[in-house]
Design a protein around this motif. Structure first.
Motif, PDB file in Angstrom:
ATOM      1  N   GLN A  40       0.804  -3.515   7.376  1.00 24.58           N
ATOM      2  CA  GLN A  40       1.059  -2.243   6.711  1.00 24.58           C
ATOM      3  C   GLN A  40      -0.207  -1.396   6.692  1.00 24.58           C
ATOM      4  N   LYS A  41      -1.365  -2.054   6.476  1.00 25.38           N
ATOM      5  CA  LYS A  41      -2.623  -1.313   6.487  1.00 25.38           C
ATOM      6  C   LYS A  41      -2.908  -0.750   7.880  1.00 25.38           C
ATOM      7  N   GLN A  63      -1.190   2.475   8.053  1.00 24.64           N
ATOM      8  CA  GLN A  63      -1.947   3.504   7.341  1.00 24.64           C
ATOM      9  C   GLN A  63      -3.114   3.999   8.181  1.00 24.64           C
ATOM     10  N   PHE A 118       0.871  -1.164   0.000  1.00 25.96           N
ATOM     11  CA  PHE A 118       0.000   0.000   0.000  1.00 25.96           C
ATOM     12  C   PHE A 118       0.917   1.224   0.000  1.00 25.96           C
ATOM     13  N   ASP A 174       0.660  -7.689   4.756  1.00 22.21           N
ATOM     14  CA  ASP A 174      -0.116  -6.619   4.142  1.00 22.21           C
ATOM     15  C   ASP A 174      -1.043  -5.953   5.157  1.00 22.21           C
ATOM     16  N   THR A 183      -7.848  -5.092   6.324  1.00 23.06           N
ATOM     17  CA  THR A 183      -7.609  -4.490   5.002  1.00 23.06           C
ATOM     18  C   THR A 183      -8.769  -3.607   4.566  1.00 23.06           C
TER      19      THR A 183
END
Length: 252
Positions: free
Chosen positions: A147-148, A151, A5, A144, A245
């Protein structure tokens, strides 16, 4: 190939918190503490933790002996999912922490607990950070999702909703449970790295285990100074990855 992302622009200067691991400064006693903790916890978690965690231990060779050197660890981890670990002197501010996650960087304390602290340490050390968290960063889906989370953390803090993302992180990444086949298994690093709470979370008769949803988890307070009175159980690893996600910071 792993998914990425685009990280949000950051003014947090998280790089200022990064230090050299000082691996050569770990004493034989420090390495012995790691080995004791590793072998005790790895044995306890068989049949209690998600399979992806055990896969990560093997893929990253975390039981090779002694405190892992981050350069060697990163050589394996980056090849698998693009994540890397950096050393920090202790807890970093939330803004910097989530900015790190948004760039697939995980902070690791540069110290390990003493032998008389095997069962409890209030501030997370490198055993909690590496053993508890890093195996799941070798799993593409959780890599993943983490990482989200970074964010979401940056967005939530900017919107004045830091508590929202703190609860999401706590009830999944740190103390989450999930179903794997017919069993409830440990997902969270706080449980995976704790000898006592790992058992209690799954076997404690007075513990409340609620079905996980983002809405329920982000509304639930938590304790950082005691064992949790309740845990959230996701339907599967894929379900918790999808929920994170697809999560959005609520608009007030």
């Amino acid at each position: 190939m792993f998914q990425t992302f685009d990280p949000l622009p950051t003014a947090s200067g998280w790089q200022a918190h990064v230090i050299d691991q000082g691996w050569a400064s770990f004493t034989p006693g420090d390495h012995a503490v790691w080995d004791t903790l590793y072998h005790r916890q790895a044995a306890l978690l068989r049949g209690r933790v998600v399979s992806a965690f055990l896969d990560g231990l093997d893929l990253l060779d975390l039981g090779a002996g002694g405190v892992p050197e981050l350069g060697q660890l990163n050589a394996r981890l980056e090849q698998l999912t693009g994540w890397r670990c950096v050393a920090v002197p202790g807890l970093v501010p939330d803004e910097a922490f989530f900015a790190m996650l948004a760039e697939r960087v995980f902070p690791v304390g540069d110290f390990i607990r003493r032998r008389d602290q095997l069962d409890y340490l209030e501030e997370p050390d490198c055993f909690h950070d590496i053993f508890g968290h890093v195996p799941m960063l070798a799993h593409a889906g959780m890599a993943d999702a983490m990482q989200k989370v970074g964010q979401l953390g940056m967005e939530a803090i900017a919107a004045g909703q830091g508590d929202w993302v703190a609860r999401l992180y706590w009830h999944t990444v740190e103390f989450g449970l999930l179903r794997e086949g017919e069993d409830v298994r440990i997902l969270g690093a706080g449980l995976a790295s704790s000898f006592g709470e790992a058992r209690v979370s799954l076997e404690g008769p007075a513990i409340e285990r609620r079905r996980f949803s983002v809405a329920e988890a982000t509304a639930a307070p938590y304790r950082h100074d005691a064992m949790q009175p309740h845990y959230f159980v996701a339907d599967s690893l894929e379900a918790v990855v999808a929920a994170i996600t697809e999560a959005r910071v609520p608009v007030r």
